[in-house]
Design an enzyme around this catalytic site. Structure first.
Site, short mmCIF file in Angstrom:
data_model
loop_
_atom_site.label_atom_id
_atom_site.label_comp_id
_atom_site.label_asym_id
_atom_site.label_seq_id
_atom_site.Cartn_x
_atom_site.Cartn_y
_atom_site.Cartn_z
N PRO A 2 33.65 37.69 53.24
CA PRO A 2 34.53 38.69 52.62
C PRO A 2 34.60 39.95 53.48
O PRO A 2 33.58 40.50 53.87
CB PRO A 2 33.85 38.98 51.28
CG PRO A 2 32.97 37.80 51.01
CD PRO A 2 32.55 37.30 52.36
N GLU A 3 35.81 40.38 53.80
CA GLU A 3 36.02 41.59 54.59
C GLU A 3 36.44 42.72 53.66
O GLU A 3 36.65 42.51 52.47
CB GLU A 3 37.12 41.32 55.64
CG GLU A 3 36.75 40.24 56.65
CD GLU A 3 35.76 40.73 57.69
OE1 GLU A 3 35.49 41.95 57.74
OE2 GLU A 3 35.24 39.89 58.44
N HIS A 90 24.81 27.96 42.47
CA HIS A 90 24.73 29.17 43.29
C HIS A 90 25.06 30.45 42.51
O HIS A 90 25.29 31.49 43.11
CB HIS A 90 25.65 29.05 44.50
CG HIS A 90 25.33 27.86 45.35
ND1 HIS A 90 24.14 27.76 46.05
CD2 HIS A 90 26.02 26.72 45.59
CE1 HIS A 90 24.12 26.60 46.69
NE2 HIS A 90 25.25 25.95 46.43
N ARG A 108 25.08 31.23 50.22
CA ARG A 108 24.20 31.48 51.37
C ARG A 108 23.19 32.59 51.12
O ARG A 108 22.32 32.82 51.96
CB ARG A 108 25.06 31.78 52.61
CG ARG A 108 25.90 30.55 52.98
CD ARG A 108 26.69 30.75 54.24
NE ARG A 108 25.83 30.97 55.39
CZ ARG A 108 26.28 31.25 56.60
NH1 ARG A 108 27.57 31.37 56.81
NH2 ARG A 108 25.45 31.43 57.60
#
Ligand SMILES: [Zn+2]
Length: 270
Positions: A2-3, A90, A108
């Site tokens: 994500p930016e 997750h 992650r």
């Protein structure tokens, strides 16, 4: 990953849906994120959310006497779901808000959930961040002044979060194309006029990405690189060998700081 535009779209989606709500509970299913989730967050129930702001790629949930700091890391996403929605593998963190749940999914585990009651500007994660590219702080004069002492290539300068936050690899290449500046040009060699073009190009590039992401926003908030971002039509990024959309010259690719840079050798002359 994500930016800044994805994080800003998430913030715009969350802010009106969270503001004024009272936290009814907190669930931490996996505390081992980028940093351990502090036990303090378990005691957040009863506090009212006053607003959601963003600094760089951190979301700051104002809880009155402190802030919940959220970061999406490499693969995180936040969703608003009905209470009782089963948590999947997750789904590491829930902020329960009565008739909805804000859920962090982060396969992650490079994301972050932190709590601070201190001065946000002095927080170790926030204190050394550069200026916000979408704010008035970034303009021609400021960029010109900031670059005078730096002989580093302008592409690398743009991506240095200690100077300006949130200009990732894609946005740096795209902004330099829009501003017609060679990415290898030493930062301190930019003229005031080039700094004007570049500061405006950075804002336009990020705003276009926010618009593309905003179009994917539905009844939940997703920052998982959904279709809106994929549909963006880049000028140069990932287009090596293809014709420049402006002049037809084949786009070139080179390595700068272990990252790929894309540019048009005609439109972005040295
Ligand atoms: Zn061109």
């Amino acid at each position: 990953m994500p930016e800044l535009p994805e994080v800003e779209v998430t913030r715009r989606g969350l802010a009106p849906r969270l503001k004024g709500r009272v936290i009814s509970g907190v669930a931490v299913r996996e505390p081992r994120l980028r940093w351990p989730v502090p036990r303090d967050v378990l005691a957040l129930a009863g506090r009212r959310v006053l607003g959601v702001r963003r600094r760089a790629k951190y979301l700051l949930v104002d809880c009155g006497d402190g802030h919940l700091i959220l970061h999406l890391g490499m693969s995180g996403s936040l969703r608003l779901l009905p209470p009782g929605t089963p948590a999947l593998k997750h789904d590491h963190f829930d902020l329960e808000l009565g008739d909805r749940v804000l859920r962090l999914r982060d396969p992650r585990r490079f994301g972050a959930v932190l709590w601070t009651t201190g001065d946000l500007a002095a927080h170790p994660l926030l204190a050394h961040l550069g200026i916000e590219p979408l704010s008035r702080a970034l303009d021609a004069r400021r960029l010109h002044a900031m670059t005078r002492a730096h002989r580093t290539a302008i592409k690398l300068f743009l991506m240095d979060a200690r100077r300006i936050v949130g200009v990732g690899n894609i946005y740096a290449s795209e902004s330099l194309f829009r501003a017609r500046i060679d990415p290898r040009k030493p930062a301190r060699a930019l003229s005031l006029e080039q700094c004007r073009r570049l500061s405006e190009a950075v804002k336009r590039t990020l705003q276009a990405a926010i618009r593309a992401g905003g179009s994917t926003l539905r009844d939940f908030v997703g920052a998982d690189g959904g279709s809106g971002y994929a549909q963006q039509r880049h000028f140069v990024y990932d287009r090596a060998g293809k014709d420049c959309r402006r002049c037809g010259t084949p786009i070139r690719k080179l390595a700068q700081g272990q990252r790929s840079t894309y540019f048009c050798p005609t439109c972005q002359k040295r």
